[in-house]
Enzyme design. Structure first.
Site, short mmCIF file in Angstrom:
data_model
loop_
_atom_site.label_atom_id
_atom_site.label_comp_id
_atom_site.label_asym_id
_atom_site.label_seq_id
_atom_site.Cartn_x
_atom_site.Cartn_y
_atom_site.Cartn_z
N ASP A 1 0.68 -1.11 0.03
CA ASP A 1 0.41 0.29 -0.44
C ASP A 1 1.11 1.74 -0.26
O ASP A 1 1.61 1.34 0.43
CB ASP A 1 -1.14 0.20 1.48
CG ASP A 1 -1.88 -0.82 1.31
OD1 ASP A 1 -2.11 -1.97 -0.01
OD2 ASP A 1 -3.22 -0.98 2.02
N HIS B 1 -6.20 2.83 -3.41
CA HIS B 1 -6.23 4.01 -2.01
C HIS B 1 -6.38 4.92 -1.96
O HIS B 1 -5.83 5.50 -1.33
CB HIS B 1 -4.96 2.81 -1.89
CG HIS B 1 -4.33 2.83 0.04
ND1 HIS B 1 -4.96 2.65 0.54
CD2 HIS B 1 -3.61 2.97 0.42
CE1 HIS B 1 -4.41 2.02 1.91
NE2 HIS B 1 -3.84 2.12 1.92
N HIS C 1 -5.14 9.73 0.84
CA HIS C 1 -5.05 8.91 1.52
C HIS C 1 -4.95 9.38 3.48
O HIS C 1 -5.03 9.42 4.33
CB HIS C 1 -3.66 8.50 2.79
CG HIS C 1 -3.23 7.54 3.11
ND1 HIS C 1 -3.29 6.80 4.19
CD2 HIS C 1 -3.02 5.47 2.57
CE1 HIS C 1 -3.28 5.80 4.99
NE2 HIS C 1 -2.64 4.69 3.89
N HIS D 1 3.66 -1.97 3.03
CA HIS D 1 3.89 -0.79 2.39
C HIS D 1 4.92 -0.27 1.83
O HIS D 1 5.95 -0.86 2.28
CB HIS D 1 3.45 -0.17 3.56
CG HIS D 1 2.56 -0.38 4.01
ND1 HIS D 1 2.33 -0.42 4.76
CD2 HIS D 1 1.18 0.96 4.16
CE1 HIS D 1 0.88 -0.46 6.01
NE2 HIS D 1 0.29 0.20 4.90
ZN ZN Z 1 -2.44 3.30 3.40
#
Ligand code: ZN
Length: 278
Positions: free
Chosen positions: A98, A149, A153, A243
């Protein structure tokens, strides 16, 4: 972008994915139709898994046993909870990354995945994607699945419906431009979902995917700790969260190099869900 380039990317994408039907059980994403061979043990078999799948064969892959086919193509159901894991034959797991793409870390992750001939999912932020379009093109070329995503954010539960839509829609648009296709999956930042996110995700043609095992790699706990969390949590159907952006992700890069070959040696099939038919 030239049309033939787009086709090449799509073909590469199709070559690397396993089929996923509509989820038969809440929180479970079905992966694998029985058409996908188990990950081969021998070195020669790598060529087999790379063999491009003709578009017609792709469409004909059965979804029987995994719930009825979608009645409205491209419009997934409005869920009340995200999918948390995958189900399928054998020891299938999904690696997800991510908050990228980030040119400091994502290329190294892609290199490792390519070295082991493994496909993964990248839940990208639109703002990062806009600055790193080449990395999305590479993900398409190498058969990875790119999910949404959001753009910046945010905590979606604190936003108006209109702002959630903007966050999601803009990200779909940049993914389409850079990756060649609109995303079929989305993941809420911080795992903070609400009804608007599920509804808008469905309207935009995306399924919500969360995760089963959180490596907490963003806390920089040490490479060994990340490796341990993945290996300790490994089980059929597990979706792993890591991530490749949003901070210093060098531990995530190093950890992947250690746990990926071990998962493969343990017989896990690292795969990605198929995009639902548009
Ligand atoms: Zn995230």
């Amino acid at each position: 972008m030239q049309k033939d380039q787009l086709l090449t990317r799509r073909r590469a994408l199709l070559a690397g994915v396993v089929a996923a039907g509509a989820a038969g059980t809440a929180g479970v994403l079905a992966v694998g139709t029985g058409e996908e061979p188990a990950r081969p043990a021998g070195p020669a078999a790598g060529a087999q898994t790379r063999r491009p799948l003709a578009a017609s064969a792709y469409r004909l892959q059965p979804v029987t046993g995994y719930g009825p086919p979608r009645t409205v193509p491209g419009r997934p159901p409005v869920r009340r909870a995200p999918l948390l894991r995958v189900s399928g034959r054998g020891r299938t797991m999904v690696l997800t990354f991510d908050d990228g793409p980030d040119r400091r870390y994502t290329p190294a992750i892609l290199d490792t995945l390519a070295h082991y001939d493994v496909r993964a999912m990248f839940f990208v932020c639109g703002g990062m994607a806009a600055e790193n379009r080449g990395l999305l093109a590479r993900m398409a070329d190498e058969g990875h699945v790119v999910g949404n995503h959001t753009w910046s954010h945010p905590m979606l539960t604190r936003l108006s419906r209109g702002r959630i839509r903007t966050e999601m829609e803009r990200t779909c648009d940049i993914i389409e431009k850079a990756y060649g296709e609109r995303p079929a999956w989305f993941r809420a930042p911080y795992g903070a979902w609400n009804r608007a996110a599920f509804q808008l995700g469905s309207e935009l043609g995306m399924e919500p995917l969360a995760w089963t095992v959180d490596t907490l790699d963003w806390t920089s706990p040490g490479t060994g700790t990340i490796v341990h969390r993945v290996e300790n949590g490994a089980a059929p159907g597990v979706v792993v969260l890591s991530h490749d952006g949003g901070g210093n992700r060098s531990q995530s890069v190093l950890a992947l190099r250690r746990y990926l070959p071990r998962l493969l040696d343990a017989g896990y099939h690292l795969s990605v869900p198929r995009r639902h038919p548009a």
